[in-house]
Write a protein that holds these residues in place. Structure first.
Motif, PDB file in Angstrom:
ATOM      1  N   ALA A  24       0.860  -1.181   0.000  1.00  0.00           N
ATOM      2  CA  ALA A  24       0.000   0.000   0.000  1.00  0.00           C
ATOM      3  C   ALA A  24       0.896   1.230   0.000  1.00  0.00           C
ATOM      4  CB  ALA A  24      -0.902  -0.001   1.229  1.00  0.00           C
ATOM      5  N   SER A  25       0.517   2.236  -0.786  1.00  0.00           N
ATOM      6  CA  SER A  25       1.339   3.448  -0.866  1.00  0.00           C
ATOM      7  C   SER A  25       0.485   4.657  -1.206  1.00  0.00           C
ATOM      8  CB  SER A  25       2.424   3.276  -1.938  1.00  0.00           C
ATOM      9  OG  SER A  25       3.083   4.508  -2.176  1.00  0.00           O
ATOM     10  N   ARG A  26       0.883   5.799  -0.677  1.00  0.00           N
ATOM     11  CA  ARG A  26       0.178   7.038  -1.030  1.00  0.00           C
ATOM     12  C   ARG A  26       0.471   7.427  -2.479  1.00  0.00           C
ATOM     13  NH1 ARG A  26       3.773  10.326   3.165  1.00  0.00           N
ATOM     14  NH2 ARG A  26       5.718  10.461   1.999  1.00  0.00           N
ATOM     15  N   ASP A  27       1.513   6.817  -3.056  1.00  0.00           N
ATOM     16  CA  ASP A  27       1.893   7.135  -4.436  1.00  0.00           C
ATOM     17  C   ASP A  27       1.169   6.295  -5.481  1.00  0.00           C
ATOM     18  OD1 ASP A  27       3.741   8.988  -3.459  1.00  0.00           O
ATOM     19  OD2 ASP A  27       5.277   7.438  -3.229  1.00  0.00           O
ATOM     20  N   PHE A  28       0.459   5.239  -5.057  1.00  0.00           N
ATOM     21  CA  PHE A  28      -0.242   4.398  -6.036  1.00  0.00           C
ATOM     22  C   PHE A  28      -1.496   5.130  -6.512  1.00  0.00           C
ATOM     23  CE2 PHE A  28       1.371   0.215  -3.877  1.00  0.00           C
ATOM     24  CZ  PHE A  28       2.645   0.465  -4.374  1.00  0.00           C
ATOM     25  N   ALA A  29      -1.700   5.137  -7.830  1.00  0.00           N
ATOM     26  CA  ALA A  29      -2.854   5.842  -8.408  1.00  0.00           C
ATOM     27  C   ALA A  29      -4.114   4.986  -8.378  1.00  0.00           C
ATOM     28  CB  ALA A  29      -2.536   6.267  -9.836  1.00  0.00           C
ATOM     29  N   GLU A  30      -3.940   3.653  -8.410  1.00  0.00           N
ATOM     30  CA  GLU A  30      -5.098   2.761  -8.442  1.00  0.00           C
ATOM     31  C   GLU A  30      -4.713   1.402  -7.870  1.00  0.00           C
ATOM     32  OE1 GLU A  30      -6.210   2.088 -12.522  1.00  0.00           O
ATOM     33  OE2 GLU A  30      -4.138   1.732 -13.140  1.00  0.00           O
ATOM     34  N   ASP A  31      -5.728   0.638  -7.458  1.00  0.00           N
ATOM     35  CA  ASP A  31      -5.480  -0.749  -7.038  1.00  0.00           C
ATOM     36  C   ASP A  31      -5.083  -1.557  -8.269  1.00  0.00           C
ATOM     37  OD1 ASP A  31      -6.253  -0.120  -4.464  1.00  0.00           O
ATOM     38  OD2 ASP A  31      -8.288  -0.911  -4.669  1.00  0.00           O
TER      39      ASP A  31
ATOM     40  N   TYR B  98      -5.146   4.487   1.111  1.00  0.00           N
ATOM     41  CA  TYR B  98      -4.095   4.220   0.116  1.00  0.00           C
ATOM     42  C   TYR B  98      -4.536   3.116  -0.838  1.00  0.00           C
ATOM     43  CZ  TYR B  98      -0.491   6.715   2.892  1.00  0.00           C
ATOM     44  OH  TYR B  98       0.257   7.647   3.556  1.00  0.00           O
ATOM     45  N   LYS B  99      -4.164   3.266  -2.102  1.00  0.00           N
ATOM     46  CA  LYS B  99      -4.410   2.192  -3.076  1.00  0.00           C
ATOM     47  C   LYS B  99      -3.410   1.058  -2.818  1.00  0.00           C
ATOM     48  CE  LYS B  99      -7.597   4.513  -5.209  1.00  0.00           C
ATOM     49  NZ  LYS B  99      -9.008   4.135  -4.992  1.00  0.00           N
TER      50      LYS B  99
ATOM     51  N   ALA C  13      10.455  -1.888  -4.923  1.00  0.00           N
ATOM     52  CA  ALA C  13      10.210  -0.659  -4.155  1.00  0.00           C
ATOM     53  C   ALA C  13       9.274   0.295  -4.896  1.00  0.00           C
ATOM     54  CB  ALA C  13      11.537   0.031  -3.855  1.00  0.00           C
ATOM     55  N   ASP C  14       9.173   0.117  -6.232  1.00  0.00           N
ATOM     56  CA  ASP C  14       8.265   0.950  -7.022  1.00  0.00           C
ATOM     57  C   ASP C  14       6.846   0.400  -7.045  1.00  0.00           C
ATOM     58  OD1 ASP C  14       8.709  -1.305  -8.506  1.00  0.00           O
ATOM     59  OD2 ASP C  14       9.331  -0.286 -10.341  1.00  0.00           O
ATOM     60  N   GLY C  15       6.651  -0.751  -6.364  1.00  0.00           N
ATOM     61  CA  GLY C  15       5.318  -1.351  -6.307  1.00  0.00           C
ATOM     62  C   GLY C  15       4.939  -2.135  -7.540  1.00  0.00           C
ATOM     63  N   LEU C  16       5.924  -2.414  -8.415  1.00  0.00           N
ATOM     64  CA  LEU C  16       5.671  -3.198  -9.639  1.00  0.00           C
ATOM     65  C   LEU C  16       6.321  -4.556  -9.528  1.00  0.00           C
ATOM     66  CD1 LEU C  16       6.206  -0.359 -12.270  1.00  0.00           C
ATOM     67  CD2 LEU C  16       4.027  -1.272 -11.438  1.00  0.00           C
ATOM     68  N   PRO C  17       5.815  -5.559 -10.245  1.00  0.00           N
ATOM     69  CA  PRO C  17       6.372  -6.912 -10.128  1.00  0.00           C
ATOM     70  C   PRO C  17       7.852  -6.965 -10.457  1.00  0.00           C
ATOM     71  CG  PRO C  17       4.303  -6.981 -11.316  1.00  0.00           C
ATOM     72  CD  PRO C  17       4.636  -5.531 -11.145  1.00  0.00           C
TER      73      PRO C  17
END
Length: 400
Positions: free
Chosen positions: A56-63, A108-109, A392-396
């Motif tokens: 979960a991050s405040r920087d994620f635009a969507e789930d 957060y998304k 760390a960027d939230g991507l696979p």
């Protein structure tokens, strides 16, 4: 006030479970409430597991959601039901306050990545492991503790059984809101140290009729299913728990086979009929009966879920001999060394009289491989950050 984290990440693993008293049919499709109780064995995660990272991050635009490296629909109603329920429990735990004062903001998304180390949707309980893993990871992410099998049930009914290790009962429950339809451990994974499981993988293909659609048609059209749920299962459940408590393999094995056969009979009684077993499944059933008849007792027991792959229960002292019987009956095509995977299996030489009685007409290449495993624990948290499926960027990290 605690500083909000910019990125929070948790990784969990969860097990597959194999029902020995089958669940088939819902009395409430939204809450996923079963028409009968069921009982399963949780398999060891060293051989079969789902791994899920939730961030979960405040920087994620969507789930967002990735399954085995490929982006998937995060809007799936059952996934959303689990997410909503975990967030509701998190909000409740924080005192019902609408304003977040805890480290992780509930608005957060989230990004979710999940991977199976076994074929998805081929009758190996992938949805059970998947939703148990999802709920375990989300609960840890949001700091939710306590009874979570009810939440996992909202994703996939049998997922509630994967929330615990060893031998697990999913109680039907009576309440219309489903609050008493929960998983309960009958015995831990250490209870029966000699018990072993052989998964005979005959197909890694996705099944033609999914479990959700299949069981609804059965509920609507099969009088045998209604009789099973009301008159047969309650007695079998009590008997199965006794066999497990007493480590009585003869009783456990016979009842496991009978219940598998009755489940597939209800599929046949469904209109139009559903066929999860194929010719090879039936050959494996016949092989097990010939093997047991030769020995004069139940030494192996088969069960099949909604797919053609056979799960064989046996005891440690029978594994080597039965694996060799399978190898002779279904000679591997090319992958000789990889034909047996998982826990090590000793080599065995078969007496001529056994070969003559049990191995009839070999079918080369029919069984793709055998996975040797045993009962195991429930979901685990992985503390090593290098095991996260998301970077760390939230991507696979590993895209296919």
């Amino acid at each position: 006030m605690a500083e909000e984290r910019a990125l929070a990440m948790v990784t969990c693993t969860a097990p597959v479970n194999i029902a020995v008293i089958k669940y088939w049919g819902k009395r409430d499709n939204d809450l996923i409430l079963p028409i009968n109780s069921s009982l399963s064995v949780t398999l060891h995660q060293d051989q079969l597991k789902t791994t899920t990272t939730a961030a979960a991050s405040r920087d994620f635009a969507e789930d967002r959601l990735w399954l085995n490296g490929e982006e998937a629909d995060v809007g799936h109603p059952r996934l959303q039901a689990c997410l909503r329920e975990v967030r509701r429990l998190a909000r409740k735990r924080r005192g019902g306050s609408a304003e977040d004062v805890a480290p992780l903001n509930l608005s957060y998304k989230i990004h979710i990545a999940t991977e199976n180390n076994f074929p998805t949707a081929a009758g190996l309980a992938s949805s059970a492991a998947g939703y148990a893993c999802l709920v375990s990871a989300l609960a840890r992410l949001y700091g939710v503790e306590g009874e979570l099998s009810e939440v996992a049930r909202r994703g996939s009914g049998s997922a509630c059984r994967s929330m615990l290790g060893g031998f697990v009962q999913w109680q039907r429950g009576e309440r219309p809101d489903g609050r008493d339809s929960l998983a309960q451990q009958v015995a831990p994974e250490t209870h029966w140290p000699e018990l072993r499981v052989l998964v005979l993988v005959v197909s890694g293909e996705k099944k033609q009729v999914g479990s959700t659609a299949g069981m609804q048609t059965s509920v609507d059209t099969s009088p045998l299913l209604k009789h099973r749920a009301e008159a047969v299962v309650p007695e079998r459940l009590a008997l199965m728990m006794r066999h497990i408590r007493e480590r009585d393999f003869e009783g456990f094995g016979q009842l496991t086979m009978k219940d598998s056969n009755q489940f597939h009979a209800t599929c046949l009684d469904t209109f139009p009929p559903i066929f999860y077993l194929n010719d090879l499944s039936r050959q494996i059933i016949a092989l097990a009966h010939r093997f047991n008849a030769h020995h004069g007792r139940t030494k192996v027991a088969y069960t099949f879920d909604a797919g053609p792959n056979a799960v064989i229960f046996t005891l440690a002292d029978t594994v080597a001999e039965f694996v060799e019987v399978v190898r002779r009956s279904f000679p591997p095509a090319t992958n000789g060394d990889q034909f047996v995977r998982g826990l090590p299996v000793d080599s065995a030489s078969l007496p001529e009289e056994l070969l003559a009685a049990v191995v009839t007409e070999p079918v080369p290449g029919a069984v793709r491989y055998i996975l040797h495993t045993k009962p195991g624990p429930g979901p685990q948290v992985l503390d090593d950050p290098s095991q996260h499926l998301l970077g760390a960027d939230g991507l696979p990290r590993r895209c296919t």
